[in-house]
Design an enzyme around this catalytic site. Structure first.
Site, short mmCIF file in Angstrom:
data_model
loop_
_atom_site.label_atom_id
_atom_site.label_comp_id
_atom_site.label_asym_id
_atom_site.label_seq_id
_atom_site.Cartn_x
_atom_site.Cartn_y
_atom_site.Cartn_z
N HIS A 33 0.83 -1.21 0.00
CA HIS A 33 0.00 0.00 0.00
C HIS A 33 0.86 1.26 0.00
CE1 HIS A 33 -3.94 -1.94 0.37
NE2 HIS A 33 -3.34 -2.81 1.15
N ASP A 35 2.47 2.00 -3.12
CA ASP A 35 2.58 2.39 -4.53
C ASP A 35 1.75 3.64 -4.84
OD1 ASP A 35 0.25 0.92 -4.11
OD2 ASP A 35 0.40 -0.20 -6.00
N ALA A 123 -5.17 -15.82 -5.64
CA ALA A 123 -4.24 -15.85 -4.51
C ALA A 123 -3.49 -14.53 -4.34
CB ALA A 123 -3.23 -16.98 -4.70
N SER A 126 -0.99 -12.13 -8.90
CA SER A 126 -1.07 -11.35 -10.13
C SER A 126 -1.15 -12.17 -11.41
CB SER A 126 0.12 -10.39 -10.21
OG SER A 126 -0.30 -9.18 -10.79
N GLU A 160 -5.34 -2.88 -18.22
CA GLU A 160 -6.12 -3.20 -17.02
C GLU A 160 -6.91 -1.99 -16.54
OE1 GLU A 160 -5.67 -5.87 -12.99
OE2 GLU A 160 -4.24 -6.02 -14.63
N ASP A 172 2.59 -4.54 -10.41
CA ASP A 172 2.45 -5.91 -10.88
C ASP A 172 3.06 -6.09 -12.26
OD1 ASP A 172 1.09 -6.26 -8.55
OD2 ASP A 172 -0.89 -6.55 -9.45
#
Length: 392
Positions: A33, A35, A123, A126, A160, A172
């Site tokens: 948290h 980024d 999970a 990515s 995305e 990611d």
């Protein structure tokens, strides 16, 4: 690879040059948290990921097929009229990459592709960014575009954000595209400046543990945390000249935190600042081979995510606390958005079996859930692989 090539021919028929590609999954070792708060992250690419076997076509049709979603069959689209379609499910991620390539002015032909991923779904490792980069690399190679990897990383993130509609940061895609074998990458999410730290775990391994809890809260809480940090930043900017929380040292934050009058917002900002400093320190420790110190920073990261950012929850805390109590555990923390997903631990090799047995037992007693464990290696980033001659 032999099975993938055989299946490709069964699905799409004989003929033409078939080429193969691999794109890894990723795990973030520390820096959670941070980024979107202008800080640093410290991910690495994994040896598990997404395989893509593809053949160029002479028309504009694209045919998608995944061995992970066999019941959905082959999905056929026209590359000249791509649009998000909920019924296409997973295929919207590679469709989005094709769409952004074309929107960016790159001339790409149609193709047939078969995907197979060995990343556990849901999970938090990515799988979506992995299939995006696999698609970007195959488009680059099949069409001789000669793009730099950083450009493909940016295209995949745009796919995305703009096509799928998920407001992810760039970590990611960057970790997956720019990954390096046996190294983690320290990335400044603001500037995209990066450096590598060798990950030399003598007689120890990285173990990912999946809570197997559905991450239903993750999206709404993620947006909530972003808003809380934005409010905290706005309060600080009235008194300090900063662009993001990542610009602050711990000392400057402590000197000015009283300006954040909302106690919840202050806690969120505290995590963002401390975690960023921790991440930079962790990269230095790892580069120096100080694994024990690195493990301690992992532990401190989890405590901060639990107490100040409040994104862990019963399952992640149970899994991490069970790990902390085991012999041979150098460090353990949650990884990813939180509220489910995975933990990452460094475990001495001689204790790998007892670690998995004991942690699974303790975790099930506390939660009623059975975790899954993956002992992983750090692999290279997305690339073309030439394994046909070896496979056949």
């Amino acid at each position: 690879m032999k099975t993938l090539y055989e299946t490709f021919r069964e699905v799409y028929g004989e003929g033409g040059e078939i080429r193969s590609f691999f794109s890894p999954g990723r795990v973030n070792l520390i820096g959670e948290h941070t980024d979107y708060n202008g800080g640093h992250v410290f991910p690495c690419s994994l040896s598990i990921g997404t395989y893509a076997v593809a053949r160029k076509r002479k028309d504009n049709l694209i045919r998608f097929y995944s061995l992970n979603f066999k019941t959905q069959g082959v999905m056929t689209v026209d590359s000249t009229s791509l649009a998000y379609d909920a019924e296409h499910d997973w295929a919207n991620y590679p469709k989005g990459v094709v769409s952004i390539f074309k929107e960016s002015g790159y001339d790409v032909s149609g193709f047939d592709v078969l995907y197979f991923g060995n990343i556990p779904n849901g999970a938090g490792l990515s799988s979506s960014a992995s299939i995006e980069l696999a698609t970007a690399v195959l488009l680059n190679e099949l069409n001789h575009l000669h793009l730099e990897m950083v450009e493909m990383v940016k295209i995949s993130q745009r796919a995305e954000n703009e096509f799928v509609g998920v407001n992810c940061g760039i970590m990611d895609q960057f970790a997956i595209g720019m990954g390096k074998e046996k190294a983690a990458v320290l990335l400044d999410c603001n500037t995209l400046a990066y450096s590598y730290s060798p990950v030399v775990l003598e007689k120890a391994s990285l173990v990912i543990a999946n809570t197997n809890k559905r991450r239903g809260l993750a999206d709404s809480k993620y947006n909530e945390r972003r808003s809380e940090c934005e409010r905290a930043l706005a309060k600080l900017q009235e008194h300090v000249s900063i662009q993001s929380l990542g610009d602050l040292t711990i000392e400057s934050f402590e000197a000015h935190k009283h300006h954040i009058t909302n106690p919840i917002d202050q806690k969120r900002a505290k995590h963002a600042v401390h975690e960023n400093v921790r991440t930079i320190e962790a990269a230095k420790r790892l580069k120096a081979g100080e694994i024990e110190a690195f493990g301690q920073l992992m532990n401190e990261s989890h405590v901060s995510l639990r107490d100040d950012y409040e994104v862990t929850g019963l399952e992640l805390d149970a899994l991490v606390e069970a790990a902390w109590s085991e012999e041979g555990v150098i460090g353990s923390r949650m990884t990813g958005a939180g509220f489910g997903g995975c933990t990452i631990s460094i475990v001495e090799d001689q204790f790998l079996t007892s670690f998995q047995t004991n942690v699974a037992k303790t975790y099930k007693e506390k939660t009623g859930l059975t975790p899954e464990f993956y002992v992983v290696e750090i692999g290279a980033g997305a690339r073309e692989i030439n394994q046909l001659s070896e496979a056949l």
